[in-house]
Design a protein around this motif. Sequence first.
Motif, PDB file in Angstrom:
ATOM      1  N   ARG A  87       0.922  -1.250   0.108  1.00  0.00           N
ATOM      2  CA  ARG A  87      -0.131   0.071  -0.073  1.00  0.00           C
ATOM      3  C   ARG A  87       0.854   1.196   0.129  1.00  0.00           C
ATOM      4  NH1 ARG A  87      -2.966   0.749   4.721  1.00  0.00           N
ATOM      5  NH2 ARG A  87      -4.172   2.149   3.633  1.00  0.00           N
ATOM      6  N   VAL A  88       0.625   2.078  -0.954  1.00  0.00           N
ATOM      7  CA  VAL A  88       1.313   3.455  -1.092  1.00  0.00           C
ATOM      8  C   VAL A  88       0.112   4.428  -0.804  1.00  0.00           C
ATOM      9  CG1 VAL A  88       2.567   5.196  -2.255  1.00  0.00           C
ATOM     10  CG2 VAL A  88       3.004   2.465  -2.251  1.00  0.00           C
ATOM     11  N   VAL A  89       0.328   5.391   0.157  1.00  0.00           N
ATOM     12  CA  VAL A  89      -0.478   6.476   0.506  1.00  0.00           C
ATOM     13  C   VAL A  89       0.187   7.676  -0.029  1.00  0.00           C
ATOM     14  CG1 VAL A  89      -2.001   7.664   2.326  1.00  0.00           C
ATOM     15  CG2 VAL A  89      -1.899   5.151   2.245  1.00  0.00           C
ATOM     16  N   VAL A  90      -0.585   8.498  -0.528  1.00  0.00           N
ATOM     17  CA  VAL A  90      -0.004   9.939  -1.022  1.00  0.00           C
ATOM     18  C   VAL A  90      -0.904  11.075  -0.602  1.00  0.00           C
ATOM     19  CG1 VAL A  90       0.788  11.377  -2.892  1.00  0.00           C
ATOM     20  CG2 VAL A  90       0.914   8.795  -3.149  1.00  0.00           C
ATOM     21  N   VAL A  91      -0.449  11.843   0.053  1.00  0.00           N
ATOM     22  CA  VAL A  91      -1.176  13.093   0.733  1.00  0.00           C
ATOM     23  C   VAL A  91      -0.587  14.308   0.038  1.00  0.00           C
ATOM     24  CG1 VAL A  91      -1.820  14.656   2.587  1.00  0.00           C
ATOM     25  CG2 VAL A  91      -1.593  11.920   3.020  1.00  0.00           C
ATOM     26  N   ARG A  92      -1.255  15.033  -0.934  1.00  0.00           N
ATOM     27  CA  ARG A  92      -0.990  15.817  -1.617  1.00  0.00           C
ATOM     28  C   ARG A  92      -1.407  17.262  -1.067  1.00  0.00           C
ATOM     29  NH1 ARG A  92       1.303  13.860  -5.903  1.00  0.00           N
ATOM     30  NH2 ARG A  92       0.713  12.037  -6.784  1.00  0.00           N
ATOM     31  N   PHE A  93      -0.393  18.167  -0.921  1.00  0.00           N
ATOM     32  CA  PHE A  93      -0.541  19.465  -0.631  1.00  0.00           C
ATOM     33  C   PHE A  93      -0.820  20.658  -1.583  1.00  0.00           C
ATOM     34  CE2 PHE A  93       1.368  17.109   2.956  1.00  0.00           C
ATOM     35  CZ  PHE A  93       0.302  17.327   4.020  1.00  0.00           C
ATOM     36  N   GLY A  94      -1.731  21.545  -1.510  1.00  0.00           N
ATOM     37  CA  GLY A  94      -1.593  22.620  -2.426  1.00  0.00           C
ATOM     38  C   GLY A  94      -0.635  23.658  -2.254  1.00  0.00           C
ATOM     39  N   PRO A  95      -0.602  24.730  -3.220  1.00  0.00           N
ATOM     40  CA  PRO A  95       0.456  25.831  -2.796  1.00  0.00           C
ATOM     41  C   PRO A  95       0.001  26.660  -1.759  1.00  0.00           C
ATOM     42  CG  PRO A  95      -1.011  26.093  -5.208  1.00  0.00           C
ATOM     43  CD  PRO A  95      -1.449  24.930  -4.363  1.00  0.00           C
ATOM     44  N   ASP A  96      -1.330  26.566  -1.192  1.00  0.00           N
ATOM     45  CA  ASP A  96      -1.613  27.272  -0.151  1.00  0.00           C
ATOM     46  C   ASP A  96      -1.472  26.668   1.231  1.00  0.00           C
ATOM     47  OD1 ASP A  96      -3.629  25.334  -0.293  1.00  0.00           O
ATOM     48  OD2 ASP A  96      -5.283  26.482  -0.186  1.00  0.00           O
ATOM     49  N   GLY A  97      -0.873  25.420   1.197  1.00  0.00           N
ATOM     50  CA  GLY A  97      -0.476  24.615   2.194  1.00  0.00           C
ATOM     51  C   GLY A  97      -1.514  23.634   2.809  1.00  0.00           C
ATOM     52  N   PHE A  98      -2.677  23.455   2.393  1.00  0.00           N
ATOM     53  CA  PHE A  98      -3.735  22.701   2.851  1.00  0.00           C
ATOM     54  C   PHE A  98      -3.818  21.550   1.835  1.00  0.00           C
ATOM     55  CE2 PHE A  98      -5.240  26.788   4.070  1.00  0.00           C
ATOM     56  CZ  PHE A  98      -5.514  26.498   5.397  1.00  0.00           C
ATOM     57  N   VAL A  99      -4.382  20.263   2.541  1.00  0.00           N
ATOM     58  CA  VAL A  99      -4.415  19.064   1.857  1.00  0.00           C
ATOM     59  C   VAL A  99      -5.340  19.252   0.795  1.00  0.00           C
ATOM     60  CG1 VAL A  99      -5.108  16.741   2.019  1.00  0.00           C
ATOM     61  CG2 VAL A  99      -3.979  17.642   3.777  1.00  0.00           C
ATOM     62  N   GLN A 100      -4.574  18.813  -0.576  1.00  0.00           N
ATOM     63  CA  GLN A 100      -5.412  18.939  -1.685  1.00  0.00           C
ATOM     64  C   GLN A 100      -6.233  17.452  -2.082  1.00  0.00           C
ATOM     65  OE1 GLN A 100      -2.758  19.698  -5.054  1.00  0.00           O
ATOM     66  NE2 GLN A 100      -3.956  21.547  -5.671  1.00  0.00           N
ATOM     67  N   GLY A 101      -5.728  16.516  -1.667  1.00  0.00           N
ATOM     68  CA  GLY A 101      -6.421  15.035  -1.901  1.00  0.00           C
ATOM     69  C   GLY A 101      -5.467  13.873  -0.942  1.00  0.00           C
ATOM     70  N   VAL A 102      -6.168  12.756  -1.310  1.00  0.00           N
ATOM     71  CA  VAL A 102      -5.374  11.660  -0.473  1.00  0.00           C
ATOM     72  C   VAL A 102      -5.726  10.694  -1.682  1.00  0.00           C
ATOM     73  CG1 VAL A 102      -5.407  10.220   1.408  1.00  0.00           C
ATOM     74  CG2 VAL A 102      -5.683  12.508   1.839  1.00  0.00           C
ATOM     75  N   GLU A 103      -4.594   9.736  -1.897  1.00  0.00           N
ATOM     76  CA  GLU A 103      -4.669   8.815  -2.875  1.00  0.00           C
ATOM     77  C   GLU A 103      -4.027   7.685  -2.228  1.00  0.00           C
ATOM     78  OE1 GLU A 103      -2.380  10.633  -5.949  1.00  0.00           O
ATOM     79  OE2 GLU A 103      -3.824  12.308  -5.965  1.00  0.00           O
ATOM     80  N   THR A 104      -4.514   6.476  -2.483  1.00  0.00           N
ATOM     81  CA  THR A 104      -4.118   5.202  -2.013  1.00  0.00           C
ATOM     82  C   THR A 104      -4.066   4.233  -3.250  1.00  0.00           C
ATOM     83  OG1 THR A 104      -5.270   5.320  -0.162  1.00  0.00           O
ATOM     84  CG2 THR A 104      -4.575   3.283  -0.445  1.00  0.00           C
ATOM     85  N   TYR A 105      -2.810   3.599  -3.318  1.00  0.00           N
ATOM     86  CA  TYR A 105      -2.352   2.774  -4.395  1.00  0.00           C
ATOM     87  C   TYR A 105      -1.931   1.228  -3.816  1.00  0.00           C
ATOM     88  CZ  TYR A 105      -1.947   6.841  -6.795  1.00  0.00           C
ATOM     89  OH  TYR A 105      -2.114   8.258  -7.437  1.00  0.00           O
ATOM     90  N   GLY A 106      -2.357   0.364  -4.701  1.00  0.00           N
ATOM     91  CA  GLY A 106      -2.358  -1.049  -4.054  1.00  0.00           C
ATOM     92  C   GLY A 106      -1.176  -1.750  -4.911  1.00  0.00           C
ATOM     93  N   LEU A 107      -1.141  -2.973  -4.517  1.00  0.00           N
ATOM     94  CA  LEU A 107       0.029  -3.682  -5.340  1.00  0.00           C
ATOM     95  C   LEU A 107      -0.378  -3.813  -6.861  1.00  0.00           C
ATOM     96  CD1 LEU A 107       2.547  -5.497  -5.263  1.00  0.00           C
ATOM     97  CD2 LEU A 107       1.074  -7.356  -4.486  1.00  0.00           C
ATOM     98  N   GLU A 108      -1.652  -3.907  -7.146  1.00  0.00           N
ATOM     99  CA  GLU A 108      -2.502  -4.173  -8.461  1.00  0.00           C
ATOM    100  C   GLU A 108      -2.069  -2.891  -9.114  1.00  0.00           C
ATOM    101  OE1 GLU A 108      -5.091  -2.431  -5.617  1.00  0.00           O
ATOM    102  OE2 GLU A 108      -3.993  -4.211  -5.485  1.00  0.00           O
ATOM    103  N   ASP A 109      -1.981  -1.757  -8.498  1.00  0.00           N
ATOM    104  CA  ASP A 109      -1.660  -0.372  -9.382  1.00  0.00           C
ATOM    105  C   ASP A 109      -0.226  -0.236  -9.906  1.00  0.00           C
ATOM    106  OD1 ASP A 109      -4.249   0.299  -9.160  1.00  0.00           O
ATOM    107  OD2 ASP A 109      -3.775   1.010  -6.830  1.00  0.00           O
ATOM    108  N   GLY A 110       0.636  -0.988  -9.302  1.00  0.00           N
ATOM    109  CA  GLY A 110       2.102  -0.615  -9.574  1.00  0.00           C
ATOM    110  C   GLY A 110       2.922  -1.689 -10.502  1.00  0.00           C
ATOM    111  N   ARG A 111       4.037  -1.182 -10.904  1.00  0.00           N
ATOM    112  CA  ARG A 111       4.818  -2.223 -11.490  1.00  0.00           C
ATOM    113  C   ARG A 111       6.015  -2.686 -10.839  1.00  0.00           C
ATOM    114  NH1 ARG A 111       5.999   2.264 -16.337  1.00  0.00           N
ATOM    115  NH2 ARG A 111       7.240   2.887 -14.589  1.00  0.00           N
ATOM    116  N   VAL A 112       6.680  -3.666 -11.238  1.00  0.00           N
ATOM    117  CA  VAL A 112       7.672  -4.207 -10.345  1.00  0.00           C
ATOM    118  C   VAL A 112       8.928  -3.416 -10.950  1.00  0.00           C
ATOM    119  CG1 VAL A 112       9.301  -6.080  -9.917  1.00  0.00           C
ATOM    120  CG2 VAL A 112       6.812  -6.329  -9.972  1.00  0.00           C
TER     121      VAL A 112
END
Length: 154
Positions: A87-112
Motif C-alpha cells: 500500500r502506498v498512500v499519497v497526501v498531496r498539499f496545494g500551494p496554499d499549504g492545505f491538503v489537496q487530496g489523498v490517494e491510495t495505491y495497491g500492489l495491483e496499481d504498480g509495476r515491479v
Amino acid sequence: MSRAITAGAFALALAAAGCTPIVTTHGYAPAPEQLAQIQPGVDTPQTVARKIGRPLTGGVLRDDAWYYASSRFETVGAYPPRVTDRRVVVVRFGPDGFVQGVETYGLEDGRVINLVTRTTPTYGRELTVLQQLFGNLGNVGATATEAGMGRPGG
C-alpha cells in the motif's frame, strides 16, 4: 505400534510447520479509518502529522506531497520472500499549504521495478575464468605505465 504412530505424527507436524509462511511487514501506511479523518482544504501538514504521523518521505524537489508505504512479505520454507500486499498512500498539499487530496495505491496499481540489482554494468567484452587467471602470463614484467594504462589518453 504406538512408536510408529508417534513418529508419523511428529513427521507430519514437522512437515506442516515447514510449510507455514513467515509473514513480515515493512514500512507504515495509515489505515483507511485514519485516512478518513483527513479533510482536503481543511488539514495542513501539522494536522496531518498529528492525525496519521509523519511520512516515510516527502516530495523530491519540494514538499508538496507526503508518501507512506507499507509492504507485506511471506516466506515459505527455503523459497525467497514474496510480496503479498503493498500500500502506498499519497497526501498531496496545494500551494496554499492545505491538503489537496489523498490517494491510495495497491500492489495491483504498480509495476515491479528492481531498485537494487547488485550488479554494475560493464562495457566491453566479458572474460572467462580461464582468461582472467592466465591472461597476464605473457606480461610478466609489464607495469601499468608500460602497458599504456598510465599515460594520458591511453
